[in-house]
Scaffold this motif. Structure first.
Motif, PDB file in Angstrom:
ATOM      1  N   UNK A  74       0.843  -1.188   0.000  1.00  0.00           N
ATOM      2  CA  UNK A  74       0.000   0.000   0.000  1.00  0.00           C
ATOM      3  C   UNK A  74       0.880   1.239   0.000  1.00  0.00           C
ATOM      4  N   UNK A  75       0.324   2.356  -0.420  1.00  0.00           N
ATOM      5  CA  UNK A  75       1.020   3.631  -0.344  1.00  0.00           C
ATOM      6  C   UNK A  75       0.088   4.619   0.345  1.00  0.00           C
ATOM      7  N   UNK A  76       0.604   5.302   1.333  1.00  0.00           N
ATOM      8  CA  UNK A  76      -0.220   6.249   2.087  1.00  0.00           C
ATOM      9  C   UNK A  76       0.424   7.630   2.010  1.00  0.00           C
ATOM     10  N   UNK A  77      -0.410   8.613   1.750  1.00  0.00           N
ATOM     11  CA  UNK A  77       0.077   9.982   1.691  1.00  0.00           C
ATOM     12  C   UNK A  77      -0.400  10.734   2.934  1.00  0.00           C
ATOM     13  N   UNK A  78       0.522  11.387   3.607  1.00  0.00           N
ATOM     14  CA  UNK A  78       0.198  12.150   4.809  1.00  0.00           C
ATOM     15  C   UNK A  78       0.317  13.642   4.520  1.00  0.00           C
ATOM     16  N   UNK A  79       0.001  14.437   5.532  1.00  0.00           N
ATOM     17  CA  UNK A  79       0.049  15.885   5.356  1.00  0.00           C
ATOM     18  C   UNK A  79       1.491  16.348   5.148  1.00  0.00           C
ATOM     19  N   UNK A  80       2.388  15.795   5.937  1.00  0.00           N
ATOM     20  CA  UNK A  80       3.792  16.196   5.865  1.00  0.00           C
ATOM     21  C   UNK A  80       4.662  15.102   6.478  1.00  0.00           C
ATOM     22  N   UNK A  81       5.944  15.387   6.587  1.00  0.00           N
ATOM     23  CA  UNK A  81       6.875  14.393   7.119  1.00  0.00           C
ATOM     24  C   UNK A  81       6.557  14.004   8.560  1.00  0.00           C
ATOM     25  N   UNK A  82       6.212  14.990   9.366  1.00  0.00           N
ATOM     26  CA  UNK A  82       5.926  14.694  10.775  1.00  0.00           C
ATOM     27  C   UNK A  82       4.762  13.730  10.927  1.00  0.00           C
ATOM     28  N   UNK A  83       3.728  13.939  10.120  1.00  0.00           N
ATOM     29  CA  UNK A  83       2.569  13.040  10.170  1.00  0.00           C
ATOM     30  C   UNK A  83       2.957  11.640   9.693  1.00  0.00           C
ATOM     31  N   UNK A  84       3.751  11.595   8.639  1.00  0.00           N
ATOM     32  CA  UNK A  84       4.175  10.290   8.106  1.00  0.00           C
ATOM     33  C   UNK A  84       5.019   9.544   9.135  1.00  0.00           C
ATOM     34  N   UNK A  85       5.964  10.260   9.736  1.00  0.00           N
ATOM     35  CA  UNK A  85       6.845   9.569  10.670  1.00  0.00           C
ATOM     36  C   UNK A  85       6.123   9.210  11.973  1.00  0.00           C
ATOM     37  N   UNK A  86       5.165  10.013  12.366  1.00  0.00           N
ATOM     38  CA  UNK A  86       4.351   9.662  13.543  1.00  0.00           C
ATOM     39  C   UNK A  86       3.602   8.358  13.288  1.00  0.00           C
ATOM     40  N   UNK A  87       3.030   8.242  12.112  1.00  0.00           N
ATOM     41  CA  UNK A  87       2.334   6.999  11.752  1.00  0.00           C
ATOM     42  C   UNK A  87       3.306   5.824  11.752  1.00  0.00           C
ATOM     43  N   UNK A  88       4.498   6.043  11.213  1.00  0.00           N
ATOM     44  CA  UNK A  88       5.504   4.972  11.182  1.00  0.00           C
ATOM     45  C   UNK A  88       5.846   4.516  12.604  1.00  0.00           C
ATOM     46  N   UNK A  89       5.910   5.466  13.509  1.00  0.00           N
ATOM     47  CA  UNK A  89       6.255   5.121  14.892  1.00  0.00           C
ATOM     48  C   UNK A  89       5.178   4.244  15.519  1.00  0.00           C
ATOM     49  N   UNK A  90       3.931   4.591  15.270  1.00  0.00           N
ATOM     50  CA  UNK A  90       2.837   3.774  15.804  1.00  0.00           C
ATOM     51  C   UNK A  90       2.878   2.370  15.196  1.00  0.00           C
ATOM     52  N   UNK A  91       3.121   2.312  13.908  1.00  0.00           N
ATOM     53  CA  UNK A  91       3.210   1.011  13.227  1.00  0.00           C
ATOM     54  C   UNK A  91       4.410   0.219  13.753  1.00  0.00           C
ATOM     55  N   UNK A  92       5.510   0.919  13.996  1.00  0.00           N
ATOM     56  CA  UNK A  92       6.738   0.235  14.463  1.00  0.00           C
ATOM     57  C   UNK A  92       6.509  -0.507  15.774  1.00  0.00           C
ATOM     58  N   UNK A  93       5.787   0.133  16.688  1.00  0.00           N
ATOM     59  CA  UNK A  93       5.519  -0.541  17.972  1.00  0.00           C
ATOM     60  C   UNK A  93       4.660  -1.792  17.774  1.00  0.00           C
ATOM     61  N   UNK A  94       3.679  -1.697  16.893  1.00  0.00           N
ATOM     62  CA  UNK A  94       2.828  -2.854  16.610  1.00  0.00           C
ATOM     63  C   UNK A  94       3.607  -3.959  15.903  1.00  0.00           C
ATOM     64  N   UNK A  95       4.461  -3.549  14.978  1.00  0.00           N
ATOM     65  CA  UNK A  95       5.272  -4.526  14.246  1.00  0.00           C
ATOM     66  C   UNK A  95       6.163  -5.294  15.218  1.00  0.00           C
ATOM     67  N   UNK A  96       6.740  -4.559  16.152  1.00  0.00           N
ATOM     68  CA  UNK A  96       7.610  -5.196  17.136  1.00  0.00           C
ATOM     69  C   UNK A  96       6.789  -6.123  18.041  1.00  0.00           C
ATOM     70  N   UNK A  97       5.600  -5.668  18.436  1.00  0.00           N
ATOM     71  CA  UNK A  97       4.740  -6.488  19.300  1.00  0.00           C
ATOM     72  C   UNK A  97       4.322  -7.776  18.591  1.00  0.00           C
ATOM     73  N   UNK A  98       4.034  -7.663  17.309  1.00  0.00           N
ATOM     74  CA  UNK A  98       3.616  -8.845  16.533  1.00  0.00           C
ATOM     75  C   UNK A  98       4.822  -9.620  16.007  1.00  0.00           C
ATOM     76  N   UNK A  99       6.006  -9.101  16.254  1.00  0.00           N
ATOM     77  CA  UNK A  99       7.234  -9.677  15.689  1.00  0.00           C
ATOM     78  C   UNK A  99       7.075  -9.960  14.192  1.00  0.00           C
ATOM     79  N   UNK A 100       6.535  -8.959  13.535  1.00  0.00           N
ATOM     80  CA  UNK A 100       6.360  -9.080  12.088  1.00  0.00           C
ATOM     81  C   UNK A 100       6.555  -7.689  11.511  1.00  0.00           C
ATOM     82  N   UNK A 101       7.625  -7.528  10.742  1.00  0.00           N
ATOM     83  CA  UNK A 101       8.080  -6.189  10.380  1.00  0.00           C
ATOM     84  C   UNK A 101       7.887  -5.902   8.897  1.00  0.00           C
TER      85      UNK A 101
END
Lengths: 94, 94
Positions: B28-55
């Motif tokens: 998928x490709x997601x477009x955010x408002x700016x870099x801060x929004x994109x990286x904030x989303x990445x951070x939330x996803x990163x924690x879930x990815x680590x929790x699911x041990x699936x990156x």
């Protein structure tokens, strides 16, 4: 911001570790211990990128991070990219 | 974890928004408002990815985020990828 010439870029990269110039951008790949270490590094870089208003194109797969820097408006590598690469090196390796 | 068949993957993706299956991964490709929004989303996803041990394999350029999910050990898409995609959709869009 003016596009640097190939020899200027290659000279600047001599002061950095693990960066290459090709296709109008400078590139590095960094391997971390695991995903958490890689993403932690990305977070530190993200804050600096935002502060410098100069953002990388980067790809992460688990413990691996590939970073590509170029200045879109200049159509190549500028001093901003050298500064960002230097910042990344300082953040991660000093 | 077993590799899903093409029709199973396509059926699962019907419940998600903006994901495509090709080359043994879902994208998928997601477009955010700016870099801060994109990286904030990445951070939330990163924690879930680590929790699911699936990156994810993911690439960010400024406000743009491309996410590719596959299960390396299975050589394709498994239920883990569908779960991760569902998690990402829930995190960002609900």
């Amino acid at each position: 911001m003016e596009k640097l010439k190939k020899d200027e870029i290659e000279k600047a990269l001599k002061n950095l570790d693990g960066w290459e110039y090709n296709e109008n951008a400078i590139h590095t790949t960094i391997e971390f211990k695991d995903f958490k270490e890689a993403f932690s590094a990305m977070t530190r870089i993200a804050f600096e990128a935002e502060a410098q208003q100069h953002h990388p194109e980067w790809t992460n797969v688990y413990n691996n991070l590939e970073i590509n820097l170029s200045t879109h408006d200049a159509g190549g590598v500028t001093q901003k990219d050298i500064e960002m690469a230097t910042t990344i090196e300082t953040l991660l390796f000093s």
